[in-house]
Write a protein that holds these residues in place. Sequence first.
Motif, mmCIF file in Angstrom:
data_model
loop_
_atom_site.group_PDB
_atom_site.id
_atom_site.type_symbol
_atom_site.label_atom_id
_atom_site.label_comp_id
_atom_site.label_asym_id
_atom_site.label_seq_id
_atom_site.Cartn_x
_atom_site.Cartn_y
_atom_site.Cartn_z
ATOM 1 N N ARG A 24 6.356 1.161 -0.095
ATOM 2 C CA ARG A 24 5.971 2.572 -0.018
ATOM 3 C C ARG A 24 6.026 3.076 1.422
ATOM 4 N NH1 ARG A 24 0.595 4.157 -3.046
ATOM 5 N NH2 ARG A 24 1.421 6.220 -2.496
ATOM 6 N N ARG A 25 5.548 2.275 2.359
ATOM 7 C CA ARG A 25 5.597 2.693 3.760
ATOM 8 C C ARG A 25 7.041 2.864 4.218
ATOM 9 N NH1 ARG A 25 1.295 -1.069 4.321
ATOM 10 N NH2 ARG A 25 2.705 -2.666 5.157
ATOM 11 N N ARG A 26 7.895 1.951 3.803
ATOM 12 C CA ARG A 26 9.307 2.066 4.178
ATOM 13 C C ARG A 26 9.929 3.321 3.593
ATOM 14 N NH1 ARG A 26 10.835 -4.280 2.884
ATOM 15 N NH2 ARG A 26 10.291 -5.136 4.943
ATOM 16 N N LEU A 27 9.621 3.607 2.332
ATOM 17 C CA LEU A 27 10.164 4.805 1.691
ATOM 18 C C LEU A 27 9.635 6.080 2.318
ATOM 19 C CD1 LEU A 27 9.972 3.595 -2.017
ATOM 20 C CD2 LEU A 27 12.073 4.188 -0.792
ATOM 21 N N GLN A 28 8.368 6.088 2.661
ATOM 22 C CA GLN A 28 7.765 7.266 3.282
ATOM 23 C C GLN A 28 8.407 7.571 4.624
ATOM 24 O OE1 GLN A 28 3.663 6.085 3.253
ATOM 25 N NE2 GLN A 28 3.409 6.501 1.066
ATOM 26 N N ARG A 29 8.771 6.539 5.372
ATOM 27 C CA ARG A 29 9.444 6.760 6.654
ATOM 28 C C ARG A 29 10.820 7.390 6.456
ATOM 29 N NH1 ARG A 29 6.921 1.704 8.276
ATOM 30 N NH2 ARG A 29 8.804 0.520 7.698
ATOM 31 N N ARG A 30 11.361 7.270 5.246
ATOM 32 C CA ARG A 30 12.676 7.843 4.958
ATOM 33 C C ARG A 30 12.572 9.202 4.274
ATOM 34 N NH1 ARG A 30 15.936 2.401 3.023
ATOM 35 N NH2 ARG A 30 14.973 1.012 4.549
ATOM 36 N N GLY A 31 11.366 9.703 4.160
ATOM 37 C CA GLY A 31 11.188 11.046 3.622
ATOM 38 C C GLY A 31 10.756 11.137 2.175
ATOM 39 N N TRP A 32 10.584 9.991 1.502
ATOM 40 C CA TRP A 32 10.160 10.021 0.110
ATOM 41 C C TRP A 32 8.667 10.316 -0.005
ATOM 42 C CZ3 TRP A 32 13.404 9.349 -4.070
ATOM 43 C CH2 TRP A 32 14.676 8.811 -3.822
ATOM 44 N N ARG A 33 8.298 10.996 -1.071
ATOM 45 C CA ARG A 33 6.892 11.116 -1.458
ATOM 46 C C ARG A 33 6.645 10.028 -2.498
ATOM 47 N NH1 ARG A 33 8.821 16.273 -1.246
ATOM 48 N NH2 ARG A 33 9.234 16.281 -3.498
ATOM 49 N N THR A 34 5.857 9.034 -2.148
ATOM 50 C CA THR A 34 5.696 7.861 -3.008
ATOM 51 C C THR A 34 4.397 7.914 -3.801
ATOM 52 O OG1 THR A 34 4.548 6.486 -1.367
ATOM 53 C CG2 THR A 34 6.964 6.513 -1.307
ATOM 54 N N HIS A 35 4.460 7.353 -5.005
ATOM 55 C CA HIS A 35 3.295 7.309 -5.901
ATOM 56 C C HIS A 35 3.292 5.957 -6.607
ATOM 57 C CE1 HIS A 35 3.314 11.742 -5.482
ATOM 58 N NE2 HIS A 35 4.632 11.607 -5.619
ATOM 59 N N ALA A 36 2.157 5.262 -6.551
ATOM 60 C CA ALA A 36 2.018 3.977 -7.248
ATOM 61 C C ALA A 36 1.275 4.207 -8.558
ATOM 62 C CB ALA A 36 1.267 2.979 -6.378
ATOM 63 N N PHE A 37 1.919 3.846 -9.652
ATOM 64 C CA PHE A 37 1.301 3.977 -10.973
ATOM 65 C C PHE A 37 0.733 2.626 -11.382
ATOM 66 C CE2 PHE A 37 1.780 3.360 -15.601
ATOM 67 C CZ PHE A 37 0.888 4.322 -16.041
ATOM 68 N N SER A 38 -0.570 2.582 -11.675
ATOM 69 C CA SER A 38 -1.217 1.352 -12.111
ATOM 70 C C SER A 38 -1.617 1.469 -13.585
ATOM 71 C CB SER A 38 -2.452 1.057 -11.261
ATOM 72 O OG SER A 38 -2.086 0.763 -9.928
ATOM 73 N N TYR A 39 -1.584 0.363 -14.285
ATOM 74 C CA TYR A 39 -1.902 0.345 -15.715
ATOM 75 C C TYR A 39 -2.449 -1.039 -16.063
ATOM 76 C CZ TYR A 39 2.497 -2.224 -16.024
ATOM 77 O OH TYR A 39 3.497 -3.153 -15.859
ATOM 78 N N ARG A 40 -2.986 -1.183 -17.239
ATOM 79 C CA ARG A 40 -3.527 -2.465 -17.703
ATOM 80 C C ARG A 40 -2.369 -3.330 -18.197
ATOM 81 N NH1 ARG A 40 -7.700 -1.206 -22.139
ATOM 82 N NH2 ARG A 40 -8.203 -3.419 -21.869
ATOM 83 N N SER A 41 -1.881 -4.190 -17.333
ATOM 84 C CA SER A 41 -0.661 -4.923 -17.648
ATOM 85 C C SER A 41 -0.886 -6.127 -18.563
ATOM 86 C CB SER A 41 0.000 -5.400 -16.348
ATOM 87 O OG SER A 41 -0.830 -6.340 -15.680
ATOM 88 N N VAL A 42 -2.118 -6.583 -18.696
ATOM 89 C CA VAL A 42 -2.394 -7.753 -19.520
ATOM 90 C C VAL A 42 -2.976 -7.359 -20.870
ATOM 91 C CG1 VAL A 42 -3.644 -9.945 -19.685
ATOM 92 C CG2 VAL A 42 -2.760 -9.170 -17.472
ATOM 93 N N ARG A 43 -4.024 -6.578 -20.873
ATOM 94 C CA ARG A 43 -4.708 -6.229 -22.117
ATOM 95 C C ARG A 43 -4.241 -4.917 -22.725
ATOM 96 N NH1 ARG A 43 -11.081 -7.971 -21.170
ATOM 97 N NH2 ARG A 43 -10.658 -10.159 -20.667
#
Length: 217
Positions: A24-43
């Motif tokens: 995300r930091r690398r992408l932001q330095r290139r001008g991207w607006r980054t968003h991390a989507f989290s979800y319940r990956s196990v249950r």
Amino acid sequence: MTTPGDIVLVHGLWMHGWVFALQRRRLQRRGWRTHAFSYRSVRGTLDGAADALAEFVAALGDGPVFLLGHSLGGLVVLDMLARRRPPQVARAVLLGAPCQGSHSAAVLLRLPLLRGLVGRGLAQWLVRPLPQVDAAVDIGTIAGNRPLGSGRLLPGLPRPNDGMVAVSETRWPGVRDHIVLPVTHSQMLVSRACLEQAQHFLLTGAFDHRAAGAPPA
């Protein structure tokens, strides 16, 4: 290339959105607006994660949105595109996503003491027919061929593989482009080469096979 916009990063099994902090930091330095989507990956269920991702993307507004999913996160992306694709989404890149099934997961599911490691979402993907994704969405898949990972402990993992997922398992039938890089499954989360290739596809609709030193796969 067009100007970068919003990119949503979707983590894999037993992970959280923070695993993409470096990328995300690398992408932001290139001008991207980054968003991390989290979800319940196990249950959580696969459809539940897909629907939540669709709502997450829709809330970003009307501008173009690009998707980057690692492992199970790539399957969540595909399920969302098949179920209720937000109109903002035009392109997606899947990193080491076992689109065509997972030998590693299938082995674990046969072992009563270990089957819980697979999680509900991945187990659901393995018993379903492949979803029909809107052809208007360009999908690129990145596979790794450095066989270092816990998958080596499981017998019969096809080669080449990234230590967890076989290259053959990453080949989505409706893929626009596919590339194999010398990385392990977990290295994809921090690899600069993976990020460069993912960004190239999201902006142009193709991977940079010349830079990778390999012909289109």
